[in-house]
Structures are given as structure tokens and as C-alpha cells.
Write a protein that holds these residues in place. Structure first.
Motif, PDB file in Angstrom:
ATOM      1  N   GLU A 131      -4.234  -3.250   6.149  1.00 15.18           N
ATOM      2  CA  GLU A 131      -3.419  -2.919   4.293  1.00 15.18           C
ATOM      3  C   GLU A 131      -4.687  -4.161   3.423  1.00 15.18           C
ATOM      4  O   GLU A 131      -5.120  -5.161   4.307  1.00 15.18           O
ATOM      5  N   MET A 148       1.077  -1.105   0.280  1.00 16.73           N
ATOM      6  CA  MET A 148      -0.084  -0.084  -0.171  1.00 16.73           C
ATOM      7  C   MET A 148       0.922   0.919  -0.123  1.00 16.73           C
ATOM      8  O   MET A 148       1.528   1.387   0.477  1.00 16.73           O
ATOM      9  N   THR A 157       2.024   5.290   0.408  1.00 14.22           N
ATOM     10  CA  THR A 157       1.256   5.669   1.574  1.00 14.22           C
ATOM     11  C   THR A 157       2.443   7.156   1.502  1.00 14.22           C
ATOM     12  O   THR A 157       3.195   7.039   1.257  1.00 14.22           O
ATOM     13  N   TYR A 161      -1.241   7.307  -4.207  1.00 12.78           N
ATOM     14  CA  TYR A 161      -1.536   7.095  -3.196  1.00 12.78           C
ATOM     15  C   TYR A 161      -2.893   6.047  -2.274  1.00 12.78           C
ATOM     16  O   TYR A 161      -4.232   6.428  -2.825  1.00 12.78           O
ATOM     17  N   ASP A 162      -2.619   5.093  -1.596  1.00  9.79           N
ATOM     18  CA  ASP A 162      -3.583   4.636  -1.606  1.00  9.79           C
ATOM     19  C   ASP A 162      -3.910   4.720   0.037  1.00  9.79           C
ATOM     20  O   ASP A 162      -5.994   5.003   1.031  1.00  9.79           O
ATOM     21  N   ARG A 198      -4.050   9.902  -7.020  1.00  9.91           N
ATOM     22  CA  ARG A 198      -3.915   8.792  -7.191  1.00  9.91           C
ATOM     23  C   ARG A 198      -3.194   8.200  -7.097  1.00  9.91           C
ATOM     24  O   ARG A 198      -3.433   6.591  -7.366  1.00  9.91           O
ATOM     25  N   LYS A 207     -10.505   7.011  -0.820  1.00 13.97           N
ATOM     26  CA  LYS A 207      -9.170   7.301   0.191  1.00 13.97           C
ATOM     27  C   LYS A 207      -9.356   6.138   1.555  1.00 13.97           C
ATOM     28  O   LYS A 207     -10.136   6.744   2.193  1.00 13.97           O
ATOM     29  N   LYS A 208      -8.214   5.729   1.922  1.00 12.49           N
ATOM     30  CA  LYS A 208      -8.216   5.934   3.319  1.00 12.49           C
ATOM     31  C   LYS A 208      -7.449   6.428   3.906  1.00 12.49           C
ATOM     32  O   LYS A 208      -5.941   7.196   3.804  1.00 12.49           O
TER      33      LYS A 208
END
Length: 162
Positions: A162, A1, A3, A71-72, A69, A101-102
């Protein structure tokens, strides 16, 4: 993931924690800088920072490079001003579409209390929950094993999600 840590730091506490988390998670870092700097000493520091936070101001920022876009997970870091997050984060949130997003958040504060800081940030992001939350008391000035452990637990929780 993938970050990124997006943060504002006035006295270095938030920067100190952002660097530790970035190292632990191998995350990118984006330090926000307002075009008009906040006072960093005396009464004016509390007056102007607190007024800006309470009034929900969104100061103009120095140019930065960010694409959601890429990053998760986006981790927000902030000092606590008048019970809420620092205004440069509000500007960043207003300028960027981060739908889907998270999010996680950490806050550095000088005293106990301020339980609403994360709620106000969640409201600004229009989300119900963070993947993880971390609050520390003056982590740069008051370095301790307890703070180190809290940072590690925050990072472990994010890895598990994750």
C-alpha cells in the motif's frame, strides 16, 4: 487504499475466494455475469468455456456499476479455462479505462499447470507485474489450512504494498 475485487465464478470456487479476500481487505466486490450463461455441467461446460477462452471472446455482460477513479487497487479473480482467464474479465477490461491503477490477481483451477494464466491476464491489462498473485486448486471443494494460509499471505502482501 480503496480496493475492489472484480471476478467471474462459474462453480463457486472463485466466489468463495473473493468473499474471503474481501473480508480480509475490507474490499468492495463486483461479480461479473455474462448475459448468455455458460453451461455448468458435462462436456459442454468444457467445450464452450474452453472455446470462448481460447478464441479470446468477450461476451456481453449484465449491467454493472464501476468507476475506476474510485479505486486504487483492482483484484481480478477467475477460474482457469484452457490455460487462461475467463472471458467475462476480457469484456470488463475492454470496457473500462484503468490506467494508473494497481492490480492483483487470483485464479482457481482444477489441476496443476496453467502457468500462463497470469501472463495472459497481464497482457490483456498491458502491465508487467501484479502486486500479488494467488493460484488455488478447487478451494471451495478442497478447503484446507494450506489454502487459508495462501489467502492470508496474498492479503498481507497487498497490505505491505500500500
Amino acid at each position: 487504499m480503496k480496493t475492489i475485487i472484480v471476478y467471474y465464478s462459474l462453480e463457486g470456487n472463485t466466489d468463495f475466494v473473493a468473499q474471503k479476500i474481501a473480508s480480509e481487505l475490507n474490499a468492495d466486490i463486483l461479480r461479473l455475469s455474462p448475459k448468455k450463461l455458460y453451461p455448468s455441467k458435462g462436456f459442454s461446460k468444457f467445450f464452450w468455456g474452453g472455446k470462448s477462452a481460447v478464441m479470446g471472446e468477450a461476451p456481453e455482460l449484465e449491467p454493472y456499476s464501476f468507476s475506476a477513479r474510485d479505486y486504487d487497487l483492482i483484484i481480478f479473480g477467475t477460474p482457469v479455462w484452457a490455460g487462461t482467464f475467463a472471458p467475462p474479465l476480457r469484456t470488463f477490461i475492454n470496457e473500462n479505462d484503468m490506467t494508473g491503477k494497481k492490480f492483483a490477481a487470483f485464479a482457481c483451477q482444477g489441476g496443476e499447470g496453467n502457468q500462463k494464466k497470469f501472463k495472459k491476464l497481464k497482457d490483456a491489462l498491458s502491465i508487467e507485474n501484479f502486486e500479488a498473485e494467488l493460484a488455488l486448486l478447487d478451494p471451495k471443494k478442497r478447503q484446507s489450512e494450506s489454502n487459508e494460509q495462501k489467502i492470508k499471505e496474498f492479503c498481507q502482501k497487498l497490505r505491505r504494498n500500500e
